[in-house]
Design a protein around this motif. Structure first.
Motif, PDB file in Angstrom:
ATOM      1  N   LEU A  32      76.642  15.022  43.897  1.00  0.00           N
ATOM      2  CA  LEU A  32      77.157  16.403  43.234  1.00  0.00           C
ATOM      3  C   LEU A  32      76.440  17.445  44.270  1.00  0.00           C
ATOM      4  N   LEU A  89      92.942  21.822  44.299  1.00  0.00           N
ATOM      5  CA  LEU A  89      92.956  20.407  43.852  1.00  0.00           C
ATOM      6  C   LEU A  89      94.548  20.386  44.013  1.00  0.00           C
ATOM      7  N   GLU A 110      88.693  13.846  43.694  1.00  0.00           N
ATOM      8  CA  GLU A 110      89.070  14.853  42.750  1.00  0.00           C
ATOM      9  C   GLU A 110      88.009  14.936  41.854  1.00  0.00           C
ATOM     10  N   ALA A 111      87.451  13.785  41.169  1.00  0.00           N
ATOM     11  CA  ALA A 111      86.346  14.235  40.065  1.00  0.00           C
ATOM     12  C   ALA A 111      85.325  14.732  40.550  1.00  0.00           C
ATOM     13  N   MET A 112      84.840  14.590  41.514  1.00  0.00           N
ATOM     14  CA  MET A 112      83.553  15.128  41.845  1.00  0.00           C
ATOM     15  C   MET A 112      83.789  16.642  42.533  1.00  0.00           C
ATOM     16  N   ILE A 114      86.180  18.585  40.785  1.00  0.00           N
ATOM     17  CA  ILE A 114      86.003  19.101  39.669  1.00  0.00           C
ATOM     18  C   ILE A 114      84.813  19.677  39.093  1.00  0.00           C
ATOM     19  N   LEU A 115      83.965  18.668  39.261  1.00  0.00           N
ATOM     20  CA  LEU A 115      82.451  18.841  38.688  1.00  0.00           C
ATOM     21  C   LEU A 115      81.630  19.728  39.686  1.00  0.00           C
TER      22      LEU A 115
ATOM     23  N   HIS B  86      87.820  18.539  30.626  1.00  0.00           N
ATOM     24  CA  HIS B  86      87.807  18.131  32.020  1.00  0.00           C
ATOM     25  C   HIS B  86      87.584  16.576  32.100  1.00  0.00           C
ATOM     26  N   LEU B  89      90.636  14.723  31.993  1.00  0.00           N
ATOM     27  CA  LEU B  89      91.628  14.607  32.942  1.00  0.00           C
ATOM     28  C   LEU B  89      91.815  13.440  33.793  1.00  0.00           C
ATOM     29  N   ALA B  91      91.841  12.373  37.073  1.00  0.00           N
ATOM     30  CA  ALA B  91      90.741  12.284  37.789  1.00  0.00           C
ATOM     31  C   ALA B  91      89.425  11.627  37.225  1.00  0.00           C
ATOM     32  N   MET B  92      89.234  11.730  36.164  1.00  0.00           N
ATOM     33  CA  MET B  92      88.112  11.649  35.567  1.00  0.00           C
ATOM     34  C   MET B  92      88.210  10.459  34.622  1.00  0.00           C
ATOM     35  N   ILE B 114      92.846  22.367  33.533  1.00  0.00           N
ATOM     36  CA  ILE B 114      91.497  22.752  34.660  1.00  0.00           C
ATOM     37  C   ILE B 114      91.233  24.257  34.323  1.00  0.00           C
ATOM     38  N   VAL B 159      76.634  18.681  33.554  1.00  0.00           N
ATOM     39  CA  VAL B 159      77.616  18.244  34.280  1.00  0.00           C
ATOM     40  C   VAL B 159      76.913  17.161  35.352  1.00  0.00           C
ATOM     41  N   GLN B 162      77.398  13.823  33.693  1.00  0.00           N
ATOM     42  CA  GLN B 162      78.951  13.266  34.019  1.00  0.00           C
ATOM     43  C   GLN B 162      79.211  12.964  35.301  1.00  0.00           C
ATOM     44  N   ALA B 163      78.587  13.576  36.266  1.00  0.00           N
ATOM     45  CA  ALA B 163      78.675  13.026  37.623  1.00  0.00           C
ATOM     46  C   ALA B 163      78.126  11.772  37.795  1.00  0.00           C
ATOM     47  N   MET B 166      80.309   9.213  36.269  1.00  0.00           N
ATOM     48  CA  MET B 166      81.405   8.980  37.318  1.00  0.00           C
ATOM     49  C   MET B 166      80.893   7.912  38.544  1.00  0.00           C
ATOM     50  N   LEU B 167      79.846   8.519  39.091  1.00  0.00           N
ATOM     51  CA  LEU B 167      79.296   7.847  40.254  1.00  0.00           C
ATOM     52  C   LEU B 167      78.882   6.003  40.111  1.00  0.00           C
TER      53      LEU B 167
END
Lengths: 300, 300
Positions: A32, A89, A110-112, A114-115, B86, B89, B91-92, B114, B159, B162-163, B166-167
Motif C-alpha cells: 500500500l 481507474l 484496481e483494489a490497491m 482505490i485504497l 468502496h 466494489l 475490484a474489492m 467511487i 485502510v 483493508q489493504a 485484500m493482499l
C-alpha cells in the motif's frame, strides 16, 4: 532569482517534503505504501503546493515563513494525487498512462489503487492537523483550513466537478456547463491552495477574498490551457497521448468556442487574476504575478 | 431506560442528524448527492456514532452534553459508509447486496460509487471542523480529533487493514495476521469513535487511554462476532448472504480456531473491555458497559 529558478527551487523542496510525508504514521502495509509513493513521486509541475508556499510568503513578505506551510502544501498534493489515481481507474477515465508512466492501477491493480487514493485523501487532513505541532500557526487557522479543504475538495467542490464531468460525458453542450466542471474539477483545489497559503501567512479577510479571486481565474485559465495543449501540444512534452479528449468525445473549450477564442479567454483570465493580486496589497506580490504569466505561457 | 430503548433512541437521533448532514455545503450534483444519501440512509446498527455520543455523555455524566458530539458522530458514520461503498466494489469484495439492499455501484454505477465514497470521506473531516461553530469544543480538541481520525482511518489504520485483507486474501494462515486485519479494518474506527467521544466530553489522558483499551477490545470482539454470525447467522437477520466469507475462501476466526474457541474469545475480550471502563472512573460508565454486553449477545 528568475521565476524559472524559483519554481525549480520550490519543486525541489516539495519533492523532498513529499518523500518524507509518509513517515511517522505507524506501520503501513508495504504494498500500500509503495502504491501511495508511486503516484506521489511521479513528478508533475507541483503547481498546487508551490501556490501554498508562495501565497504564504507573499502575504508575510518573508520567504522563510513558507517553511511552516510545507505540510499543508503536501496535503494539497496528496489530494491532487488521489484524484488522479481515482480518475484514471477503468470505471472513470480508464487511462493507462499518466506523465509518461503507467497509471497506479496498471501497476498495483484496481483494489490497491482505490485504497492508495483513499489513504492519500485521508492523510491530507492529518498533515494539516499536524502543522499544529510546529506551534507557529494557531489551531483556529488550521481548523479553518481543514474545513475549507473539505469544502473545496468535496461533493460541492472537486469531487462534484468530477461527478459532473462523468455525468455529462456525452451531453455537455454549453460553455456554462463546461465552466462549472472546470471551476470545480480544477479551480477549487487551486483556490484552496492559494487561500490556505494566505491563511498560513496571516492574511486578513479582504486579502483572502482577493487571493480567492486570483485563484479562481488562475485555475480556470490553467484548465483551458490544458484543453488547448491537448489539441496542439507535443506528445513528448505532455507525457500522455494528446487529443485523448477528442478521441473520448470529451467536450473542451477549443471544441466549443474554437482555439483562438480559447487562447483569448486564457489571456483575459490571467489579466483578471493579476489584477486581483494588485488589489490585495500583499507584502511581496511578485511571485504570484509571475506564476500567472508562467502558466499562461507554458507548453506542457 | 433499557439499553435496547437507549440504543433505539440514539439511532433515531443519529438518523435525523445524518438526514441533514449534506445540507449547507453548497450545490452538489444531484446524482452524486443521491448516491451519497442512498448509502448513508441504508440503515445499520449505527454502533460507531452511538459510541461517540455515549462516550461523550459517559465522561461528562450529562446526556445533554452529547448534542455537541453529533457532528463528530456523523463524521464516523460517513467514514464507515464510504469504506463499505468502496469495499463492495467489483475490484474489492464484489458484493451485490448490503443490508438487504443493492450495493451503491449496482444502483449508481462504479464511477459514481467511487466518487460518493470519496465525497463522504472528504466531508467527514469538514463535519469535525464545523463543530467549532458551536463554540463548546476548543479548536485544540477538534484538531486532535481531526489528526486521530486521519491516523486511525488511514493507511496505518482502517485502510491499511483493508489493504492487508485484500493482499492476504488467499494466504492468511495465522491468528496474528487475522488479528492485524481485524484490529485495523474494524477496531481502529471504533477506537476513534470512543476516544473522540471521550475528548468531546472532556476526558483526561488517563481516561482516554482506558477508553482506547475498551474500544480496541470491543472492536475485536465485534469483528469476531461478525465472523461467527456469518457462519451460524440467519440470512434474513443479517440482510446479506451468509457464509459469503466461506464461499470467497475468506479466512475467519471460526475457520482458524473453531466456533467454540471464537465464542470464548469474544467473551474474554468483552470482559477486558468492561474492565478498562471500570479503571477509567467515568461519571456515568453504565451505558458503555451495557453496549459491550449488547454486542456480545447480538444475533445480527
Amino acid at each position: 532569482m528568475s521565476i524559472h529558478d524559483y519554481l525549480k527551487s520550490c519543486t525541489a523542496q516539495i519533492e523532498e517534503a513529499l518523500s518524507h510525508a509518509l513517515d511517522g504514521w505507524g506501520h503501513i502495509p508495504p504494498r500500500l505504501q509503495e502504491a501511495m509513493l508511486y503516484s506521489l513521486q511521479a513528478g508533475g509541475k507541483r503547481i498546487r503546493p508551490t501556490l501554498v508556499v508562495t501565497a504564504a510568503a507573499a502575504v508575510r513578505g518573508d520567504c522563510a515563513s513558507a517553511a511552516h506551510a510545507m505540510p499543508v502544501a503536501c496535503a494539497v498534493e496528496f489530494i491532487h494525487t488521489y484524484s488522479l489515481i481515482h480518475d484514471d481507474l477503468p470505471a472513470m477515465d480508464n487511462d493507462d498512462y499518466r506523465r509518461g508512466k503507467l497509471t497506479n492501477h496498471k501497476v498495483y491493480g484496481e483494489a490497491m489503487a482505490i485504497l492508495a487514493g483513499d489513504a492519500l485523501l485521508t492523510y491530507a487532513f492529518g498533515l494539516v492537523a499536524r502543522t499544529a505541532r510546529g506551534g507557529i500557526v494557531s489551531s483556529d487557522v488550521l481548523l479553518a483550513i481543514v474545513e475549507e479543504l473539505s469544502l473545496l475538495s468535496g461533493a460541492a467542490g472537486m469531487v462534484g466537478g468530477q461527478a459532473a464531468d462523468m455525468l455529462g460525458e456525452q451531453g455537455v453542450t454549453s460553455i456554462e456547463e463546461l465552466e462549472y466542471i472546470h471551476l470545480h474539477k480544477t479551480s477549487d483545489l487551486i483556490q484552496f491552495a492559494v487561500k490556505a497559503g494566505g491563511r498560513l501567512g496571516g492574511a486578513d479577510q479582504r486579502q483572502l477574498d482577493c487571493l480567492a479571486l486570483y485563484a479562481r481565474n488562475l485555475g480556470l485559465a490553467f484548465q483551458i490551457q490544458d484543453d488547448i495543449l491537448d489539441v496542439i501540444g507535443d506528445e513528448g512534452k505532455l507525457g500522455k497521448k494528446t487529443q485523448g479528449d477528442v478521441e473520448q468525445n470529451k467536450v473542451t473549450y477549443p471544441y466549443l468556442i474554437g482555439l483562438e477564442k480559447s487562447k483569448a479567454k486564457v489571456a483575459s483570465l490571467t489579466r483578471e487574476a493579476k489584477s486581483a493580486i494588485a488589489s490585495a496589497r500583499l507584502a511581496e506580490p511578485d511571485r504570484l504575478l509571475q506564476i500567472a504569466d508562467y502558466l499562461l505561457r507554458r507548453d506542457h
